[in-house]
Design a protein around this motif. Sequence first.
Motif, PDB file in Angstrom:
ATOM      1  N   ARG A  54       0.640  -1.080  -0.016  1.00  0.00           N
ATOM      2  CA  ARG A  54       0.127   0.063  -0.111  1.00  0.00           C
ATOM      3  C   ARG A  54       0.864   1.267   0.219  1.00  0.00           C
ATOM      4  O   ARG A  54       1.670   1.524   0.673  1.00  0.00           O
ATOM      5  CB  ARG A  54      -1.031  -0.039   1.238  1.00  0.00           C
ATOM      6  N   LEU A  55       0.654   2.051  -0.754  1.00  0.00           N
ATOM      7  CA  LEU A  55       1.368   3.516  -1.057  1.00  0.00           C
ATOM      8  C   LEU A  55       0.248   4.485  -1.134  1.00  0.00           C
ATOM      9  O   LEU A  55      -0.414   4.903  -2.251  1.00  0.00           O
ATOM     10  CB  LEU A  55       2.086   3.483  -2.117  1.00  0.00           C
ATOM     11  N   PRO A  57      -3.312   5.983  -1.457  1.00  0.00           N
ATOM     12  CA  PRO A  57      -4.341   5.424  -1.972  1.00  0.00           C
ATOM     13  C   PRO A  57      -4.463   4.206  -2.979  1.00  0.00           C
ATOM     14  O   PRO A  57      -5.043   3.604  -3.332  1.00  0.00           O
ATOM     15  CB  PRO A  57      -5.200   6.447  -2.797  1.00  0.00           C
ATOM     16  N   TRP A  58      -3.008   3.895  -3.336  1.00  0.00           N
ATOM     17  CA  TRP A  58      -2.689   3.034  -4.331  1.00  0.00           C
ATOM     18  C   TRP A  58      -2.080   1.621  -3.687  1.00  0.00           C
ATOM     19  O   TRP A  58      -1.662   1.660  -2.605  1.00  0.00           O
ATOM     20  CB  TRP A  58      -1.513   3.272  -5.271  1.00  0.00           C
ATOM     21  N   SER A  59      -2.524   0.441  -4.300  1.00  0.00           N
ATOM     22  CA  SER A  59      -1.953  -0.988  -3.862  1.00  0.00           C
ATOM     23  C   SER A  59      -1.765  -1.733  -4.982  1.00  0.00           C
ATOM     24  O   SER A  59      -2.348  -1.379  -6.170  1.00  0.00           O
ATOM     25  CB  SER A  59      -3.036  -1.304  -2.934  1.00  0.00           C
ATOM     26  N   VAL A  60      -0.644  -2.488  -4.696  1.00  0.00           N
ATOM     27  CA  VAL A  60      -0.206  -3.420  -5.762  1.00  0.00           C
ATOM     28  C   VAL A  60       0.240  -4.748  -5.186  1.00  0.00           C
ATOM     29  O   VAL A  60       0.551  -4.674  -4.092  1.00  0.00           O
ATOM     30  CB  VAL A  60       0.938  -2.681  -6.383  1.00  0.00           C
ATOM     31  N   SER A  81       8.443  -6.039  -6.719  1.00  0.00           N
ATOM     32  CA  SER A  81       7.430  -4.976  -6.289  1.00  0.00           C
ATOM     33  C   SER A  81       7.031  -4.343  -7.341  1.00  0.00           C
ATOM     34  O   SER A  81       6.596  -3.243  -7.732  1.00  0.00           O
ATOM     35  CB  SER A  81       8.334  -3.710  -5.647  1.00  0.00           C
ATOM     36  N   TRP A  83       5.858  -2.980 -10.873  1.00  0.00           N
ATOM     37  CA  TRP A  83       6.523  -2.133 -11.967  1.00  0.00           C
ATOM     38  C   TRP A  83       7.673  -1.327 -11.454  1.00  0.00           C
ATOM     39  O   TRP A  83       8.716  -1.041 -12.284  1.00  0.00           O
ATOM     40  CB  TRP A  83       5.445  -0.875 -12.141  1.00  0.00           C
TER      41      TRP A  83
END
Length: 151
Positions: A54-55, A57-60, A81, A83
Motif C-alpha cells: 500500500r502506497l 491510496p494505491w495498492s499493488v 514490487s 513495476w
Amino acid sequence: MAVRHRLIESPVEDVWAVLADGTRYGDWVVGTSKSRPEEGEWPQVGSCITYVIRLGPWSVAGSTVVRRCEPPRVLELEVDSGWAGTARIALEVRPWGENALVTIDEHPLRGPAGKLHNAAADALIQLRHRSMLARLADTVEKAPHGRHGSG
C-alpha cells in the motif's frame, strides 16, 4: 549501500521465529499487508509469499522469494514490487549476549529501481529500514515466546 542494524532484546531464536513465519511478514515489513504463502514452505529456498503493498491510496500485489536460508542466522530474499522492479534483501541475525543483533542489507536488482539506484535512493531505503527494524523488534519483543511476553 543500504545497510542498517538494530539490537533486539530477545534471543536469536525468537527473532528467527518471526522471520520464519511468512504470515507475519506484514507485521514487520513496512508497506505490506495480508501476507500469505504462495509456493513451497516458508522460509525454504524457493518458497514464495504474496502480499499487498500500500502506497497511500494505491495498492499493488507483491511477492517475495527465499533465495538463501541458513536458520537461525541468514535469510536472503528477492522482493518483486511489480513495476518498481526487484531487490535483494539480506537479513543476518547474530547473538549479542542474550539478545540478537539484526542487520539488513538491501540492493535493487532489476527494473527502474535497479537502473536508478543512487545515494538518494539509499537514503530513502535507510529510512524504511529504520522503521522496519523497529517494527521487527516490537513484533519479536512482544511475542508470547519472547522473554518480555505480551504485557
